[in-house]
Design a protein around this motif. Structure first.
Motif, PDB file in Angstrom:
ATOM      1  N   TYR A  74      66.670   3.851 -11.122  1.00  0.00           N
ATOM      2  CA  TYR A  74      65.347   3.862 -10.507  1.00  0.00           C
ATOM      3  C   TYR A  74      64.292   3.575 -11.576  1.00  0.00           C
ATOM      4  CZ  TYR A  74      67.481   5.752  -6.313  1.00  0.00           C
ATOM      5  OH  TYR A  74      68.242   5.903  -5.186  1.00  0.00           O
ATOM      6  N   PRO A  75      63.199   2.941 -11.190  1.00  0.00           N
ATOM      7  CA  PRO A  75      62.150   2.608 -12.171  1.00  0.00           C
ATOM      8  C   PRO A  75      61.566   3.845 -12.837  1.00  0.00           C
ATOM      9  CG  PRO A  75      61.784   1.450 -10.092  1.00  0.00           C
ATOM     10  CD  PRO A  75      62.862   2.461  -9.836  1.00  0.00           C
ATOM     11  N   LEU A  76      61.176   3.710 -14.094  1.00  0.00           N
ATOM     12  CA  LEU A  76      60.513   4.796 -14.802  1.00  0.00           C
ATOM     13  C   LEU A  76      59.094   4.990 -14.286  1.00  0.00           C
ATOM     14  CD1 LEU A  76      61.674   4.087 -18.472  1.00  0.00           C
ATOM     15  CD2 LEU A  76      62.599   5.774 -16.871  1.00  0.00           C
ATOM     16  N   ASN A  77      58.481   3.926 -13.796  1.00  0.00           N
ATOM     17  CA  ASN A  77      57.139   3.996 -13.232  1.00  0.00           C
ATOM     18  C   ASN A  77      57.176   4.780 -11.914  1.00  0.00           C
ATOM     19  OD1 ASN A  77      55.076   2.659 -11.154  1.00  0.00           O
ATOM     20  ND2 ASN A  77      54.189   2.516 -13.206  1.00  0.00           N
ATOM     21  N   TYR A  78      56.295   5.778 -11.795  1.00  0.00           N
ATOM     22  CA  TYR A  78      56.329   6.664 -10.632  1.00  0.00           C
ATOM     23  C   TYR A  78      56.079   5.928  -9.317  1.00  0.00           C
ATOM     24  CZ  TYR A  78      55.181  10.473  -7.449  1.00  0.00           C
ATOM     25  OH  TYR A  78      55.155  11.318  -6.372  1.00  0.00           O
ATOM     26  N   ASP A  79      55.037   5.094  -9.275  1.00  0.00           N
ATOM     27  CA  ASP A  79      54.701   4.393  -8.038  1.00  0.00           C
ATOM     28  C   ASP A  79      55.816   3.450  -7.593  1.00  0.00           C
ATOM     29  OD1 ASP A  79      52.249   5.652  -7.800  1.00  0.00           O
ATOM     30  OD2 ASP A  79      51.159   4.103  -8.899  1.00  0.00           O
ATOM     31  N   GLU A  80      56.413   2.761  -8.545  1.00  0.00           N
ATOM     32  CA  GLU A  80      57.516   1.860  -8.211  1.00  0.00           C
ATOM     33  C   GLU A  80      58.719   2.638  -7.671  1.00  0.00           C
ATOM     34  OE1 GLU A  80      58.534  -0.621 -11.500  1.00  0.00           O
ATOM     35  OE2 GLU A  80      56.489  -1.348 -11.773  1.00  0.00           O
ATOM     36  N   THR A  82      58.646   5.561  -6.125  1.00  0.00           N
ATOM     37  CA  THR A  82      58.376   6.096  -4.795  1.00  0.00           C
ATOM     38  C   THR A  82      58.525   5.019  -3.712  1.00  0.00           C
ATOM     39  OG1 THR A  82      55.983   5.722  -5.055  1.00  0.00           O
ATOM     40  CG2 THR A  82      56.828   7.906  -5.626  1.00  0.00           C
ATOM     41  N   LYS A  83      58.190   3.781  -4.051  1.00  0.00           N
ATOM     42  CA  LYS A  83      58.349   2.685  -3.081  1.00  0.00           C
ATOM     43  C   LYS A  83      59.821   2.481  -2.740  1.00  0.00           C
ATOM     44  CE  LYS A  83      54.183   0.135  -4.461  1.00  0.00           C
ATOM     45  NZ  LYS A  83      53.663  -1.063  -5.166  1.00  0.00           N
ATOM     46  N   ILE A  84      60.658   2.503  -3.761  1.00  0.00           N
ATOM     47  CA  ILE A  84      62.094   2.340  -3.532  1.00  0.00           C
ATOM     48  C   ILE A  84      62.661   3.539  -2.779  1.00  0.00           C
ATOM     49  CG2 ILE A  84      64.351   2.224  -4.679  1.00  0.00           C
ATOM     50  CD1 ILE A  84      62.997   0.583  -6.878  1.00  0.00           C
ATOM     51  N   ALA A  85      62.241   4.740  -3.168  1.00  0.00           N
ATOM     52  CA  ALA A  85      62.719   5.958  -2.508  1.00  0.00           C
ATOM     53  C   ALA A  85      62.336   5.963  -1.038  1.00  0.00           C
ATOM     54  CB  ALA A  85      62.146   7.191  -3.204  1.00  0.00           C
ATOM     55  N   SER A  86      61.104   5.547  -0.734  1.00  0.00           N
ATOM     56  CA  SER A  86      60.628   5.494   0.650  1.00  0.00           C
ATOM     57  C   SER A  86      61.424   4.472   1.460  1.00  0.00           C
ATOM     58  CB  SER A  86      59.144   5.134   0.670  1.00  0.00           C
ATOM     59  OG  SER A  86      58.675   5.004   1.995  1.00  0.00           O
ATOM     60  N   SER A  87      61.674   3.324   0.853  1.00  0.00           N
ATOM     61  CA  SER A  87      62.434   2.272   1.529  1.00  0.00           C
ATOM     62  C   SER A  87      63.873   2.717   1.799  1.00  0.00           C
ATOM     63  CB  SER A  87      62.441   1.009   0.670  1.00  0.00           C
ATOM     64  OG  SER A  87      63.257   0.016   1.233  1.00  0.00           O
ATOM     65  N   GLU A  88      64.492   3.365   0.823  1.00  0.00           N
ATOM     66  CA  GLU A  88      65.869   3.840   1.005  1.00  0.00           C
ATOM     67  C   GLU A  88      65.958   4.881   2.105  1.00  0.00           C
ATOM     68  OE1 GLU A  88      67.834   3.147  -3.435  1.00  0.00           O
ATOM     69  OE2 GLU A  88      67.196   5.172  -2.835  1.00  0.00           O
ATOM     70  N   LYS A  89      64.976   5.764   2.158  1.00  0.00           N
ATOM     71  CA  LYS A  89      64.995   6.780   3.205  1.00  0.00           C
ATOM     72  C   LYS A  89      64.817   6.147   4.579  1.00  0.00           C
ATOM     73  CE  LYS A  89      63.023  11.055   4.894  1.00  0.00           C
ATOM     74  NZ  LYS A  89      62.006  12.103   4.773  1.00  0.00           N
ATOM     75  N   ALA A  90      63.896   5.194   4.701  1.00  0.00           N
ATOM     76  CA  ALA A  90      63.647   4.526   5.980  1.00  0.00           C
ATOM     77  C   ALA A  90      64.903   3.807   6.483  1.00  0.00           C
ATOM     78  CB  ALA A  90      62.491   3.546   5.836  1.00  0.00           C
ATOM     79  N   LYS A  91      65.670   3.270   5.539  1.00  0.00           N
ATOM     80  CA  LYS A  91      66.888   2.528   5.900  1.00  0.00           C
ATOM     81  C   LYS A  91      68.120   3.430   5.969  1.00  0.00           C
ATOM     82  CE  LYS A  91      65.238  -1.666   3.550  1.00  0.00           C
ATOM     83  NZ  LYS A  91      65.450  -2.544   2.369  1.00  0.00           N
ATOM     84  N   ASN A  92      67.939   4.703   5.628  1.00  0.00           N
ATOM     85  CA  ASN A  92      69.068   5.633   5.528  1.00  0.00           C
ATOM     86  C   ASN A  92      70.153   5.041   4.620  1.00  0.00           C
ATOM     87  OD1 ASN A  92      70.275   8.136   6.097  1.00  0.00           O
ATOM     88  ND2 ASN A  92      71.470   7.276   7.777  1.00  0.00           N
TER      89      ASN A  92
END
Length: 199
Positions: A74-80, A82-92
């Protein structure tokens, strides 16, 4: 002589009971997912909040320690991140794991630790849960968070592993884990005593 033998048997029974009480949970694994880099409310961290808690638990109960790692970091940048985490959750999604537990069947109790991302564990935790047979095992959840507590992780783990026994979980703020080791250690000890893993 009979009294002496009876005394030996009694001592043996007490010793056996004491031993079984200590090892009642069997062989224990502390598995955790944690990340470094920019962290909400904490700053740029070199050791993940959940990793800190996992290490405390493993040391206190003499358990094996295992880090859950994904193939794609996962990216070290927090905002980046969170975008990936949000996308993964939405897609399960089920991110592929880079690490695997050897001799998983040997463990009777598995502590599973994670941060809370968008009110849930990272999807990599569910990859982990679905990668092994937890039937008949104890699962003990623990999380680090920014204010949401356990967020129902215990219930979600129960749905993911219906044949396992879910024990009372533990939650601590990430900022506490990162900046106040002694307080975190005390909270962990109190919890472990409450669930009978520590005297």
């Amino acid at each position: 002589m009979k009294k002496f033998l009876a005394l030996l048997i009694l001592v043996g029974m007490i010793f056996t009971f004491g031993q079984s009480a200590v090892s009642a949970q069997g062989k224990i694994l502390v598995a955790y997912f944690s990340r470094t880099g920019e962290e909400y409310g904490v700053g740029n961290i070199k050791k993940g909040n959940t990793a800190i808690v996992a290490e405390i638990i493993a040391k206190k109960i003499d358990a094996d320690l295992f880090e859950i790692k994904t193939v794609k970091n996962y990216p070290l940048n927090y905002d980046e991140c969170t975008k990936i985490a949000s996308s993964e959750k939405a897609k399960n999604a089920r991110p592929e794991l880079a690490t695997h537990v050897e001799n998983f069947a040997d463990y009777d109790t598995i502590f599973i630790g994670s941060p809370i991302w968008y009110g849930d564990a990272p999807m990599a935790i569910y990859t982990f849960l679905e990668s092994y047979d937890f039937s008949g095992k104890n699962i003990v959840p623990f999380v680090t968070h920014g204010g949401s507590g356990l967020s129902g992780i215990d219930q979600r783990f129960s749905l993911a592993c219906p044949d396992a026994t879910i024990l009372q979980g533990f939650a601590v703020r990430g900022v506490t884990a990162q900046n106040n080791f002694s307080e975190t250690e005390e909270k962990v000890s109190d919890w472990l005593k409450k669930i009978n893993f520590l005297k």
